[in-house]
Design an enzyme around this catalytic site. Sequence first.
Site, PDB file in Angstrom:
ATOM      1  N   LYS A 227       0.839  -1.197   0.000  1.00 53.51           N
ATOM      2  CA  LYS A 227       0.000   0.000   0.000  1.00 53.51           C
ATOM      3  C   LYS A 227       0.879   1.254   0.000  1.00 53.51           C
ATOM      4  CE  LYS A 227      -3.563   2.273   2.717  1.00 53.51           C
ATOM      5  NZ  LYS A 227      -4.495   2.190   3.832  1.00 53.51           N
TER       6      LYS A 227
ATOM      7  N   GLU B  74      10.458  -4.815   4.514  1.00 53.27           N
ATOM      8  CA  GLU B  74      10.532  -6.215   4.079  1.00 53.27           C
ATOM      9  C   GLU B  74      10.203  -6.334   2.587  1.00 53.27           C
ATOM     10  OE1 GLU B  74       8.881  -5.051   6.675  1.00 53.27           O
ATOM     11  OE2 GLU B  74       9.005  -6.411   8.401  1.00 53.27           O
TER      12      GLU B  74
ATOM     13  N   GLU C 244      -4.770  -6.814  14.741  1.00 54.48           N
ATOM     14  CA  GLU C 244      -4.285  -5.485  14.363  1.00 54.48           C
ATOM     15  C   GLU C 244      -5.445  -4.490  14.467  1.00 54.48           C
ATOM     16  OE1 GLU C 244      -0.724  -4.851  11.514  1.00 54.48           O
ATOM     17  OE2 GLU C 244      -2.441  -4.246  10.327  1.00 54.48           O
TER      18      GLU C 244
ATOM     19  N   HIS D 277      -5.196 -33.405  17.512  1.00 55.69           N
ATOM     20  CA  HIS D 277      -4.073 -34.214  17.968  1.00 55.69           C
ATOM     21  C   HIS D 277      -2.939 -33.330  18.467  1.00 55.69           C
ATOM     22  CE1 HIS D 277      -5.930 -37.874  16.427  1.00 55.69           C
ATOM     23  NE2 HIS D 277      -6.433 -37.056  15.520  1.00 55.69           N
TER      24      HIS D 277
HETATM   25  O1  F6P Z   1       2.282  -4.281   9.910  1.00 56.92           O
HETATM   26  C1  F6P Z   1       1.869  -2.990   9.656  1.00 56.92           C
HETATM   27  C2  F6P Z   1       1.333  -2.797   8.278  1.00 56.92           C
HETATM   28  O2  F6P Z   1       1.196  -1.442   8.073  1.00 56.92           O
HETATM   29  C3  F6P Z   1       0.020  -3.523   8.022  1.00 56.92           C
HETATM   30  O3  F6P Z   1      -1.080  -2.850   8.506  1.00 56.92           O
HETATM   31  C4  F6P Z   1       0.054  -3.644   6.543  1.00 56.92           C
HETATM   32  O4  F6P Z   1      -0.883  -4.557   6.107  1.00 56.92           O
HETATM   33  C5  F6P Z   1       1.475  -4.066   6.325  1.00 56.92           C
HETATM   34  O5  F6P Z   1       2.213  -3.314   7.283  1.00 56.92           O
HETATM   35  C6  F6P Z   1       2.029  -3.870   4.951  1.00 56.92           C
HETATM   36  O6  F6P Z   1       2.012  -2.542   4.559  1.00 56.92           O
HETATM   37  P1  F6P Z   1       2.201  -2.115   3.039  1.00 56.92           P
HETATM   38  O7  F6P Z   1       1.092  -2.705   2.254  1.00 56.92           O
HETATM   39  O8  F6P Z   1       2.176  -0.615   3.031  1.00 56.92           O
HETATM   40  O9  F6P Z   1       3.523  -2.650   2.570  1.00 56.92           O
END
Ligand code: F6P
Length: 548
Positions: A208, A214, A355, A386
């Site tokens: 987003k 990451e 969240e 199990h």
């Molecule tokens: O973990 C926090 C967060 O902002 C989540 O709410 C979101 O889904 C995720 O990181 C990934 O964010 P982005 O889509 O901006 O990479």
Amino acid sequence: MSEPRLTRLPQWQALQRHAYAIGQRHLREWFAADPQRGERFVLEDVGLYLDYSKQRVDADALGLLRELATARGLPQRIEAMFRGERINTTEHRAVLHVALRAPAGEKILVDGHDVVADVHAVLDRMAAFAEQVRSGAWLGHGGKRIRNVVSIGIGGSDLGPVMAYEALRAYSRRDMTFRFVSNVDGTDFAEAVHGLDAAETLFIVCSKTFTTLETLANAHAARAWSVAALGDERAVAKHFVAVSTNAAEVAKFGIDTANMFGFWDWVGGRYSMDSAIGLSTMLAIGPEHFHAMLAGFHAMDEHFRHAPLERNLPALMGLLAVWNNNFLDAASVAVLPYEQYLKRFPAYLQQLTMESNGKRVTRGGAAVDYATGPIYWGEPGTNGQHSFYQLLHQGTRIVPCDFIGFGQSLNPLPVQGGGDQHDLLLANLIAQGEALAFGKTAEEVRAAGTDAALAPHRTFPGNRPSSTILAQRLTPRVLGTLIALYEHSVFVQGVIWDIDSFDQWGVELGKQLAKTTIAELTAKDEPKLAHDSSTNALIRRYRALRDG
Ligand code: F6P
């Protein structure tokens, strides 16, 4: 904006008195007193059958919970969400995942602008792209068709797509490979591309914000892998597409914004799997099935918006969750799908629920003096039986369970001697709810001839609450309906607790600290550390282990 203090409301106090009055009353007594309970405490609509008769509630508790919901303005809050009001107050945003599945032609205005038309414009672009890839018309840099799709994202930009792909695998293109990368651990990326031909591999970078550490690290790794294998920077144009709200960052990364599928700030990450974030889902199952899934979401949206509280599935689920959390003191909820395809559903729900409702202050900023979001977890049945069901049956904690099952299997498998493995599966689902609710008394155990010394170990107290959700068959539509049920149930709980279910400030501190720590871990010379003694020692030990 802030509601009156929850625990001072007469409806809350009446619920406390009622919970005290019915106290430890056993489900055995409730069922004995009302032989029709199993047919009366049931709600069926939009293709889902919800049996809540094994919850520790009576009609009075349910009535009081609805009164609490009314006192909290639930019907008005539902309308405010559907109207596009900025109900995510700490981020000053509308919350309109319901617009993502509104049919074409419907109008939902944000600042006077119809967002449904925007949604359908993106859906149409996604469908055109999906058709190109699925038909083989979209060619990779070397002229080969795309056979592998690797989706890169994390949190809401990963959990929904992974869950939906697994859930709808039976409807997916079996001649294509779909993989997902989320973890910054290089192993995740390495295993996701293992054995893939770069010339046939498309990466979808889902973020987003397009600033998530990451995802960007993995996207850069993917680009390096792709360019190294294909020997040309220009390959990026044919092997990378992006899903984001941030065109500037997408362009900065090097993906042509013509290959970007957008969404909007009024879609929360954990509510985004039916936006362009679901591009991998659409590539896997095709636009028609994707639209069927959206129709399922929409059917539940309409139900939630229009059904009266006493016949409203998400309202009932949400209010039962409040009852268990705040009046029975149950700190967690186990989600137990008896459907292998839903194996990632509990993981998906963890973000959706925790969240959203893992908050400690009200919308107005006051500390709450009651428990908010419970801990959601789970595994598919029968595997969980199990593993951790021992605690569910005989442990000292009450863990309300949601059992989810289907009338028909997508993979019928006859059993020698008659029946199908699906009957075995569903027999287990039904038996677990029964065992949790009714247990086995010491007298019953002794009467069965058990040695007196062993009897306490073999006694099941019962009175452990559960709900059972049944649908005919796992289809894209049913999946959409089921997800929307939980989305709206989360909203209902947040309304009762007066918290903002749509922000996630709690994830920020760790991210910020990690930035400092990364610099310290990667510094050439021994860094000057100014953390606490534990953190300092861990940094030194890690550097020594790594370099030693
Ligand atoms: O973990 C926090 C967060 O902002 C989540 O709410 C979101 O889904 C995720 O990181 C990934 O964010 P982005 O889509 O901006 O990479």
